[in-house]
Design an enzyme around this catalytic site. Structure first.
Site, PDB file in Angstrom:
ATOM      1  N   ASP A  46     -11.992   6.772  -1.907  1.00 18.46           N
ATOM      2  CA  ASP A  46     -11.221   7.875  -2.505  1.00 18.46           C
ATOM      3  C   ASP A  46     -11.915   9.227  -2.352  1.00 18.46           C
ATOM      4  OD1 ASP A  46      -9.863   5.974  -5.321  1.00 18.46           O
ATOM      5  OD2 ASP A  46      -9.386   6.020  -3.193  1.00 18.46           O
ATOM      6  N   ARG A  94      -0.174  13.590  -8.772  1.00 17.97           N
ATOM      7  CA  ARG A  94      -0.288  12.211  -9.241  1.00 17.97           C
ATOM      8  C   ARG A  94      -1.687  11.909  -9.743  1.00 17.97           C
ATOM      9  NH1 ARG A  94       0.976   8.024  -5.180  1.00 17.97           N
ATOM     10  NH2 ARG A  94       0.492   6.864  -7.049  1.00 17.97           N
ATOM     11  N   CYS A 122       2.346   1.980   1.639  1.00 14.58           N
ATOM     12  CA  CYS A 122       2.337   3.416   1.334  1.00 14.58           C
ATOM     13  C   CYS A 122       1.705   4.114   2.536  1.00 14.58           C
ATOM     14  CB  CYS A 122       1.547   3.684   0.056  1.00 14.58           C
ATOM     15  SG  CYS A 122      -0.208   3.460   0.269  1.00 14.58           S
ATOM     16  N   LYS A 128      -7.883   8.553 -13.976  1.00 14.37           N
ATOM     17  CA  LYS A 128      -6.564   7.973 -13.668  1.00 14.37           C
ATOM     18  C   LYS A 128      -6.698   6.465 -13.458  1.00 14.37           C
ATOM     19  CE  LYS A 128      -4.940   8.150  -9.320  1.00 14.37           C
ATOM     20  NZ  LYS A 128      -4.543   6.867  -8.716  1.00 14.37           N
ATOM     21  N   ASN A 129      -7.698   6.068 -12.677  1.00 16.46           N
ATOM     22  CA  ASN A 129      -7.793   4.662 -12.278  1.00 16.46           C
ATOM     23  C   ASN A 129      -8.409   3.761 -13.328  1.00 16.46           C
ATOM     24  OD1 ASN A 129      -6.500   5.364  -9.977  1.00 16.46           O
ATOM     25  ND2 ASN A 129      -8.290   5.244  -8.645  1.00 16.46           N
ATOM     26  N   ARG A 172      -1.077  -2.323   1.822  1.00 16.83           N
ATOM     27  CA  ARG A 172      -1.301  -2.520   0.387  1.00 16.83           C
ATOM     28  C   ARG A 172      -0.706  -3.834  -0.143  1.00 16.83           C
ATOM     29  NH1 ARG A 172      -2.439   2.554  -1.771  1.00 16.83           N
ATOM     30  NH2 ARG A 172      -3.604   1.481  -3.411  1.00 16.83           N
TER      31      ARG A 172
HETATM   32  C1  EPZ Z   1      -7.470   0.850  -6.153  1.00 16.91           C
HETATM   33  O1  EPZ Z   1      -6.343   0.519  -5.357  1.00 16.91           O
HETATM   34  C2  EPZ Z   1      -7.318   2.326  -6.494  1.00 16.91           C
HETATM   35  N1  EPZ Z   1      -6.096   2.519  -7.277  1.00 16.91           N
HETATM   36  C3  EPZ Z   1      -7.263   3.163  -5.209  1.00 16.91           C
HETATM   37  O2  EPZ Z   1      -7.201   4.525  -5.584  1.00 16.91           O
HETATM   38  C4  EPZ Z   1      -8.553   2.913  -4.437  1.00 16.91           C
HETATM   39  O3  EPZ Z   1      -8.492   3.629  -3.212  1.00 16.91           O
HETATM   40  C5  EPZ Z   1      -8.718   1.406  -4.153  1.00 16.91           C
HETATM   41  O4  EPZ Z   1      -8.682   0.668  -5.402  1.00 16.91           O
HETATM   42  C6  EPZ Z   1     -10.046   1.090  -3.460  1.00 16.91           C
HETATM   43  O5  EPZ Z   1     -11.097   1.546  -4.244  1.00 16.91           O
HETATM   44  C7  EPZ Z   1      -6.114   2.217  -8.601  1.00 16.91           C
HETATM   45  O6  EPZ Z   1      -7.106   1.776  -9.144  1.00 16.91           O
HETATM   46  C8  EPZ Z   1      -4.845   2.456  -9.348  1.00 16.91           C
HETATM   47  P1  EPZ Z   1      -7.646  -2.696  -3.523  1.00 16.91           P
HETATM   48  P2  EPZ Z   1      -6.014  -1.046  -5.058  1.00 16.91           P
HETATM   49  O7  EPZ Z   1      -6.792  -3.797  -4.014  1.00 16.91           O
HETATM   50  O8  EPZ Z   1      -6.494  -1.881  -6.156  1.00 16.91           O
HETATM   51  C9  EPZ Z   1      -6.708  -5.287   0.285  1.00 16.91           C
HETATM   52  C10 EPZ Z   1      -6.398   6.705  -5.515  1.00 16.91           C
HETATM   53  O9  EPZ Z   1      -6.455   7.535  -4.608  1.00 16.91           O
HETATM   54  N2  EPZ Z   1      -5.910  -6.142  -0.603  1.00 16.91           N
HETATM   55  O10 EPZ Z   1      -9.055  -2.587  -4.036  1.00 16.91           O
HETATM   56  O11 EPZ Z   1      -4.588  -1.125  -4.651  1.00 16.91           O
HETATM   57  C11 EPZ Z   1      -6.108  -3.913   0.486  1.00 16.91           C
HETATM   58  O12 EPZ Z   1      -5.138  -3.936   1.531  1.00 16.91           O
HETATM   59  C12 EPZ Z   1      -6.036   5.276  -5.198  1.00 16.91           C
HETATM   60  O13 EPZ Z   1      -6.655   6.932  -6.726  1.00 16.91           O
HETATM   61  C13 EPZ Z   1      -5.332  -7.309  -0.099  1.00 16.91           C
HETATM   62  O14 EPZ Z   1      -5.477  -7.626   1.067  1.00 16.91           O
HETATM   63  O15 EPZ Z   1      -6.924  -1.314  -3.784  1.00 16.91           O
HETATM   64  C14 EPZ Z   1      -7.301  -3.071   0.840  1.00 16.91           C
HETATM   65  O16 EPZ Z   1      -7.571  -3.197   2.227  1.00 16.91           O
HETATM   66  C15 EPZ Z   1      -5.657   5.114  -3.745  1.00 16.91           C
HETATM   67  N3  EPZ Z   1      -4.600  -8.098  -0.922  1.00 16.91           N
HETATM   68  C16 EPZ Z   1      -8.441  -3.719   0.058  1.00 16.91           C
HETATM   69  O17 EPZ Z   1      -7.962  -5.020  -0.326  1.00 16.91           O
HETATM   70  C17 EPZ Z   1      -4.419  -7.782  -2.260  1.00 16.91           C
HETATM   71  O18 EPZ Z   1      -3.755  -8.557  -2.977  1.00 16.91           O
HETATM   72  C18 EPZ Z   1      -8.841  -2.975  -1.210  1.00 16.91           C
HETATM   73  O19 EPZ Z   1      -7.646  -2.710  -1.929  1.00 16.91           O
HETATM   74  C19 EPZ Z   1      -5.014  -6.600  -2.758  1.00 16.91           C
HETATM   75  C20 EPZ Z   1      -5.761  -5.799  -1.915  1.00 16.91           C
END
Ligand code: EPZ
Length: 428
Positions: free
Chosen positions: A306, A398, A117, A22-23, A122
């Site tokens: 995850d 999802r 969420c 998915k990711n 996020r």
């Molecule tokens: C990706 O989400 C994945 N989703 C998530 O999988 C996964 O849990 C996550 O990466 C961490 O590995 C997809 O790839 C579609 P991040 P993402 O940006 O990119 C902070 C699942 O279950 N952050 O790596 O949204 C954020 O708050 C889903 O399949 C900022 O502060 O996660 C978090 O604490 C859930 N500012 C950390 O970074 C930003 O602009 C990591 O989030 C972006 C992120």
């Protein structure tokens, strides 16, 4: 809303194929917006988030054809819209992934802010900061990101926090920017590498994907390609944990072990025997109860967030005390109260869940709150005595392709109870 009825106690045995990731599929589908020639994608999973993405791209005017063998054909044609509306984005945050490609190829994008969420706030500030550094003019008003750019310029981008989709958005934007881009503190996840490999197949010039420094030399245009999406490592890990929790023996086929080192290491620490070959992983826990393990989530190659809920379920029935430290998201223990209703002995101290394993959980009606929490509840139901009813399984749909069919094929007592139509869907 559909429910899953799980009769626990069966030791899972047999083989199960992993679906496409998915990711990886989500950013790769968004990246098709960059292509000037036809694109054929294989191994696309049948998931609600994929359907949402196809609907979003279709509404923009992209010409997508779903093939029956989990393939998608994309014919490039001028878009009629550059917007990702709130009604779609609120059901799938990853819609933010169209921002980079739209700006890079068309110079404009109006994308709804994804909002928070169940698992956390996020934010998307790193996406916006990076695109601004590349010359985009971005305003955030009335819940929308309104972005414009003549042509993006290459830049040196330092990510304050490791962000998977933040890295992916900026990587996609950089492929058509003028000049060189360097992304520092980039995410190293395998899904980022899969996206980079797809972009390179289109003609992008990328070095360093999979490291924390990704270098991109912008080009004037990208062609087409045929590309097969990588297998889903989190689905794979979920089935391995199911086998470990039920004292079974399961082989996950059509998958890759090289992107699950941290998970495989912890399963071996829990007492599982694991054999891997080129495209399968076999876990054997027959006749044994898992030992509790300590988990500390962090960006790849460390233990993936995850997989935290799934290992929380494992620790609930393991021998001993295991701790789970969640460092990525601020609210990713929503599965804990539901597990406690099944008799789990868990207490939370800040971002740490401390589990004292019990011999066996007791079935109970429980409610899914987010994608991976619902996976953890399904695993708990498989190991519990009695019938567990998991509600709001749209969260599960999802991110897991035909999970009840796959688990039933391994001998699990599980079936879907269809709910009334028109079930609500919400993020994460
Ligand atoms: C990706 O989400 C994945 N989703 C998530 O999988 C996964 O849990 C996550 O990466 C961490 O590995 C997809 O790839 C579609 P991040 P993402 O940006 O990119 C902070 C699942 O279950 N952050 O790596 O949204 C954020 O708050 C889903 O399949 C900022 O502060 O996660 C978090 O604490 C859930 N500012 C950390 O970074 C930003 O602009 C990591 O989030 C972006 C992120």
């Amino acid at each position: 809303m559909d429910k899953l009825l799980i009769t626990g106690g069966a030791a899972l045995r047999g083989q199960v194929p992993a679906s496409g990731s998915k990711n990886a599929a989500l950013p790769i589908l968004a990246a098709t917006l960059l292509a000037d020639a036809p694109v054929t994608l294989g191994n696309i999973p049948h998931l609600r988030d994929i359907t949402t993405t196809l609907e979003l791209l279709g509404r923009m005017g992209a010409c997508l054809t779903l093939q029956d063998d989990m393939g998608v054909e994309v014919q490039p044609r001028p878009l009629k819209s550059f917007a990702a509306p709130y009604e779609l984005v609120k059901t799938m945050r990853a819609s933010i992934l169209v921002l980079g490609p739209l700006l890079a190829r068309y110079g404009r994008a109006d994308v709804s802010l994804p909002g928070g969420c169940a698992i956390g706030a996020r934010p998307v500030n790193l996406h916006i900061q990076g695109l601004r550094a590349m010359g985009a003019e971005i305003g955030v008003e009335a819940g929308y990101i309104r972005a414009r750019a003549q042509r993006l310029r290459g830049a040196r981008l330092v990510m304050d926090t490791v962000s998977v989709t933040g890295t992916e958005n900026l990587l996609m934007a950089a492929t058509l920017a003028e000049g060189e881009t360097l992304i520092e503190n980039a995410a190293r996840e395998p899904e980022v590498v899969d996206l980079a490999d797809f972009l390179s197949a289109l003609g992008a010039r990328i070095e360093g994907a999979g490291t924390d420094r990704i270098h991109v030399q912008g080009v004037d245009g990208l062609g087409g390609a045929s590309y097969r999406v990588m297998p889903d490592r989190i689905e794979t890990g979920t089935f391995l944990v199911a086998a470990a929790m039920t004292g079974g023996r399961v082989t996950v086929r059509q998958t890759r072990a090289d992107c699950l080192d941290a998970v495989i290491h912890k399963l071996r620490e829990a007492g599982a025997e694991i054999d891997v070959d080129a495209n399968s992983i076999t876990l054997d826990m027959q006749g044994r109860r898992p030992r509790a393990v300590d988990i500390h989530t962090a960006p790849y190659p460390a233990f993936p967030t995850d997989m935290q809920a799934q290992f929380c379920a494992l620790n609930c029935i393991a021998e001993g005390v295991g701790t789970l430290t969640e460092t990525i998201f601020e609210n990713r223990f929503m599965h804990v109260p539901e597990l406690q209703r099944m008799g789990a002995d868990i207490r939370i101290e800040g971002n740490v869940a401390i589990c004292r394993g019990v011999e066996r959980l007791t079935a109970a009606p429980v409610m899914a709150t987010d994608l991976r929490a619902s996976a953890g509840l399904v695993l708990a139901g498989l190991a519990a005595s009695g019938d567990t009813l998991v509600d709001r399984v749209y969260h599960l749909d999802r991110g897991y392709d035909s999970i009840e069919e796959k688990l039933a094929a391994l001998g699990a007592g599980i079936r879907r109870i269809p709910g009334r139509s028109g079930s609500l869907t919400t993020t994460p």
